[in-house]
Design an enzyme around this catalytic site. Structure first.
Site, short mmCIF file in Angstrom:
data_model
loop_
_atom_site.label_atom_id
_atom_site.label_comp_id
_atom_site.label_asym_id
_atom_site.label_seq_id
_atom_site.Cartn_x
_atom_site.Cartn_y
_atom_site.Cartn_z
N SER A 14 -7.42 1.99 -2.21
CA SER A 14 -6.24 1.17 -2.49
C SER A 14 -6.67 -0.18 -3.02
O SER A 14 -7.62 -0.79 -2.51
CB SER A 14 -5.43 0.98 -1.21
N GLU A 67 0.82 -1.21 0.00
CA GLU A 67 0.00 0.00 0.00
C GLU A 67 0.86 1.26 0.00
O GLU A 67 0.53 2.25 -0.66
CB GLU A 67 -0.94 -0.02 1.22
N CYS A 83 -8.54 -1.80 4.34
CA CYS A 83 -8.52 -3.01 5.20
C CYS A 83 -9.83 -3.30 5.89
O CYS A 83 -9.98 -4.35 6.49
CB CYS A 83 -7.44 -2.95 6.26
N GLU A 97 2.00 1.70 -3.38
CA GLU A 97 0.88 2.16 -4.22
C GLU A 97 0.68 3.66 -4.06
O GLU A 97 0.49 4.39 -5.03
CB GLU A 97 -0.40 1.39 -3.85
N CYS A 138 -10.45 -1.38 14.71
CA CYS A 138 -10.79 -2.80 14.91
C CYS A 138 -10.93 -3.17 16.38
O CYS A 138 -11.67 -4.11 16.71
CB CYS A 138 -9.73 -3.69 14.29
N GLU A 153 -16.39 -10.60 3.92
CA GLU A 153 -15.25 -10.35 3.03
C GLU A 153 -14.65 -11.67 2.54
O GLU A 153 -14.35 -11.83 1.36
CB GLU A 153 -14.18 -9.53 3.76
N GLU A 171 -14.41 -12.78 -5.50
CA GLU A 171 -13.11 -12.51 -6.11
C GLU A 171 -11.94 -12.84 -5.18
O GLU A 171 -10.79 -12.75 -5.59
CB GLU A 171 -13.03 -11.05 -6.56
N LYS A 209 -15.75 -9.31 8.29
CA LYS A 209 -14.69 -10.17 7.76
C LYS A 209 -15.26 -11.50 7.27
O LYS A 209 -14.70 -12.13 6.38
CB LYS A 209 -13.62 -10.41 8.83
#
Ligand code: SF4
Ligand code: SF4
Ligand code: SF4
Ligand code: FES
Lengths: 587, 171
Positions: free
Chosen positions: A324, A278, A304, A281, A520, A366, A371, A363
């Site tokens: 990102s 990241e 994230c 990036e 988190c 996710e 994908e 999560k």
């Protein structure tokens, strides 16, 4: 200041304090069901009633500010009888069986009922029809258990600005839920689980994967590896009656090993990996924009937090190019475990099961995104919340408190302190800046303890800037550039970022968004109950974990150097793009 | 209560969106605008289509669940399309004791729908109503503006048939 008397004790509290808060200052706990710290009192449940001398009726203490000379009694016969009646009525409409309920050990209604001395409901009332909602990967709703306290509405509307939940219908037929009593999948729910975190009863809970995980562990043909997110170590202890903010990293590792996982790894490793990808990036985007004059999306947003990704996909699709392309650390870990680690160990990736322990319900969602399987194998197979791990450990009879400390396995268990702070709001930003600054200037970030203090802490929306000076030749185009960043946690604060960006699109270079308040550490899957004091304790524990590490910066993690040498070759390289990066789509 | 005009055909999603934008645009400034907006939309479409409600929420910056919460709070609002013929069954005291309930059951069976629903062919909607002031001749039902008195459950089929036939000859 206002002077008053509570249960015969004279105290002086700040003007405007509620009776509830004043009482807690002298150690008197008044039961509450609908009240949520920091939010407008609803006065919906009335379990918090107290007697105020001179008042005609009992007063809800959560909604009544103190006045001078007030005389309050919190435990008279009248109060007790009123509370008993309220609980009786709630139970009479309550369609639940504590024995089979997920909340049977931490249910606020059950606790209050037993403290008041109610063993079975007095009235056999008509119960509204229960409706189950299994439509999301993250959560299960059971409206039969709902006591209509409306805390979830506050969480979803005010903290998250999502608005998936609202009272539907009216009177006896009222259902707290999505539009027209439909299911969560029918509305724009981001699956953050903040509703489940505040629900006093078992009406909204995470969708458990405990059985799946046991099945994998019990299957001798499977190599089952577990990763734990940084936020777990600062909260899991609460499941075993430790003070919030007690770090239990070592015991957690030993407990995971005794549950039967074949290897105990750390999401932190992948957090370090995320920073490398990241950070590069970000620098690439800046270079394209500032040097090549390309039309590249800035600011870059962090990626994230899957609840945040959902939020952007639903409500701000125009900004998807700004996010990102890095997968979250959880997913990066899975991708690396089923490729690099599988090769290193000579295990067929088809036989590897990756389990995550996350502070988060989103999560679960996710991990199930289509994908997230670029290696040909699902990155992450099962996700447990911190609460679920606590339950699993308890179910085996392990005495957590007396466990010896263990250490993580190699190579995916090694991490820097920068990875730990991913758990805190402002942490991903700080971790990224630690690495990026050093990359660009060749010098360490010149802050005390390496902390980017302006973006730390519980303020919902934070800004900071940093002027880059003394660049190394490769990054000289950044000389004198003032890098501007923002940090938001709780999605209502993300809305604030967008508002400011609409006024001034060039306002920031880099923005961190975390769905949950506090980051988190305040996730929807953390032990209950999480309020600001608990959040702060966990945040401080995480900073202590970071400061206690010999390595504090992601790029100094030797296992990260190794994985690039042996496998990934270079940041943003072909392998990285294939395995560690992803894309987003308007929903 | 304003009786909606029965549209000759279903509006498309684009038409619904466009009309909703016009109505919200006109009323949004007012205090407590949501309810008048919903009323106007229902008058226009005969019911509140999902597309209209979602667009209203977006324009007013409130969630769909919140809009739905308001809609479902009031019995006045309907989210199912209204049929060409609105059948109202009186369940006032007289009608109730003189067999209104049985008539209602018979209607439900005949139409295959429940109260507040519309038949699939969009011909009939079924509602229960308050007293129509024809108690002497209970039980009473109304189909649009036609009043039927002393209705027997066994005659319900016949009454409905007359509308169905009319429909066939109209076409
Ligand atoms: S929600 Fe609480 S009271 Fe209800 S069944 Fe579960 S544990 Fe029992
Ligand atoms: S998971 Fe989050 S977005 Fe979904 S209903 Fe709960 S609080 Fe709202
Ligand atoms: S679902 Fe839980 S938090 Fe929401 S209203 Fe019901 S009991 Fe309260
Ligand atoms: S806690 Fe005070 S009214 Fe519910």
């Amino acid at each position: 200041m206002t002077d008053l008397t509570i249960n015969g004790i004279e105290i002086s509290v700040e003007d405007g304090t509620t009776i509830l808060d004043a009482a807690s200052k002298i150690g008197v706990t008044i039961p509450t069901l609908c009240h949520l710290q920091g939010h407008e009192p609803l006065g919906a449940c009335r379990i918090c009633v107290v007697e105020v001398e001179g008042a005609r009726s009992l007063m809800p203490s959560c909604a009544t500010p103190v006045t001078r000379g007030m005389v309050v009694k919190t435990n008279t016969r009248k109060v007790r009888e009123a509370r008993k009646l309220i609980v009786d009525l709630l139970l009479s409409e309550h369609e639940g069986n504590c024995q089979f309920c997920d909340r049977s050990n931490d249910c606020e209604l059950e606790k209050i009922a037993s403290s008041i001395g109610i063993s079975k409901p007095l009235y056999a009332g008509e119960k509204p029809e229960a409706r189950f909602d299994y439509t999301t990967k993250a959560l299960i709703r059971d409206t039969g258990k709902c006591i209509k306290c409306r805390r979830c509405i506050t969480a979803c509307n005010e903290i998250q600005a999502v608005g998936a939940l609202f009272p539907q219908n009216r009177g006896f037929e009222t259902v707290i839920g999505p539009a027209f009593t439909s299911d969560l999948a029918d509305v724009q729910c981001v699956q953050c689980g903040q509703c489940a975190a505040v629900c006093p009863v078992g009406a909204i809970i995470e969708r458990s994967n405990i059985d799946d995980v046991w099945e994998a562990i019990d299957n001798p043909g499977k190599h089952v590896v577990v990763q734990t997110a940084p936020a777990i170590r600062a909260a899991l202890g609460e499941c075993f009656d430790y003070e919030p903010g007690t770090l239990v990293t070592g015991k957690m590792i030993t407990a995971l090993r005794s549950l039967g996982f074949d290897a105990v790894f750390d999401t932190n490793f992948a957090a370090d990996l995320t920073i490398i990808e990241e950070g590069n990036e970000l620098l690439t985007r800046l270079k394209k924009k500032l040097v090549n004059g390309e039309d590249i999306a800035l600011p870059m947003f962090t990626s994230c937090s899957p609840g945040w990704i959902n939020y952007a996909e639903y409500f701000h699709p125009d900004y998807l190019n700004n996010i990102s392309s890095c997968k979250s650390p959880q997913q990066m870990f899975g991708a690396v475990a089923k490729t690099y680690y599988a090769q290193k160990q000579g295990i067929d990736p088809a036989d590897i099961v990756v389990v995550s322990v996350m502070p988060c319900t989103a999560k679960k969602y996710e991990a199930a995104r289509d994908e997230m399987a670029d290696s040909g194998f699902t990155d992450v197979d099962y996700v447990l919340t911190t609460r679920e791990l606590g339950k699993m450990i308890k179910s085996t009879g392990i005495d957590f408190r007396s466990l010896p400390d263990g250490v993580m396995d190699n190579p995916l268990g090694v991490s820097s302190g920068a990875a730990d702070i991913f758990a805190n709001t402002g942490g991903v930003m700080e971790a990224a800046i630690r690495t990026v600054y050093e990359l660009v200037t060749g010098r360490e970030l010149p802050f005390e303890n390496l902390h980017l203090t302006p973006v730390a802490g519980l303020k919902g929306f934070k800004e900071a800037s940093l002027t880059i000076e003394g660049t190394v030749p490769a990054w000289s185009f950044l000389e004198g550039v003032e890098v501007k960043v923002a940090v938001a946690h709780g999605l209502s604060n993300a809305a604030e970022v967008f508002r400011r960006l609409e006024e001034d699109p060039g306002r920031y270079h880099f923005v961190e968004v975390m769905s949950c308040p506090g980051g988190c550490i305040g996730g929807g899957g953390q032990p209950r109950f999480t309020d600001d004091s608990v959040r702060l304790k966990r945040i401080n524990a995480i900073y202590a974990e970071d400061e206690g590490k010999p390595i504090r910066k992601s790029h100094m993690n030797p296992m990260i150097t190794q994985i690039y040498e042996e496998f990934l070759i270079e940041p943003l390289g072909e392998k990285s793009h294939h395995l560690l990066h992803t894309h987003y789509a308007k929903k | 209560m304003v009786d909606a005009q029965i549209p000759t055909r279903e509006p498309t999603d684009e038409e619904i969106t466009k009309q909703t934008e016009i109505i919200v645009g006109e009323l949004i400034g007012r205090k407590g605008a949501l309810i008048p907006i919903l009323q106007t939309l229902q008058e226009l479409f005969g019911y509140l289509p999902e597309t209209a409600l979602k667009r209203t929420g977006e324009l007013m910056k409130i969630s769909y669940s919140e809009v739905a919460g308001v809609v479902s709070f009031y019995k006045y609002f309907s989210i199912v399309p209204r049929g060409k013929y609105l059948i109202r069954v009186c369940l006032g005291t007289s009608c109730y004791v003189r067999g209104g309930k049985e008539v209602l059951e018979s209607l439900k069976n005949n139409l295959g729908i429940d109260i507040d629903e519309t038949t699939e062919d969009r011909l009939f909607s079924l509602k229960v109503g308050r007293c129509f002031g024809a108690c002497g001749l209970a039980p009473v039902i109304m189909i649009n503006d036609d009043i039927y008195r002393r209705v027997k459950p066994s005659k319900v089929g016949e009454i409905l048939q007359s509308y169905r036939v009319q429909e066939d000859t109209d076409d």
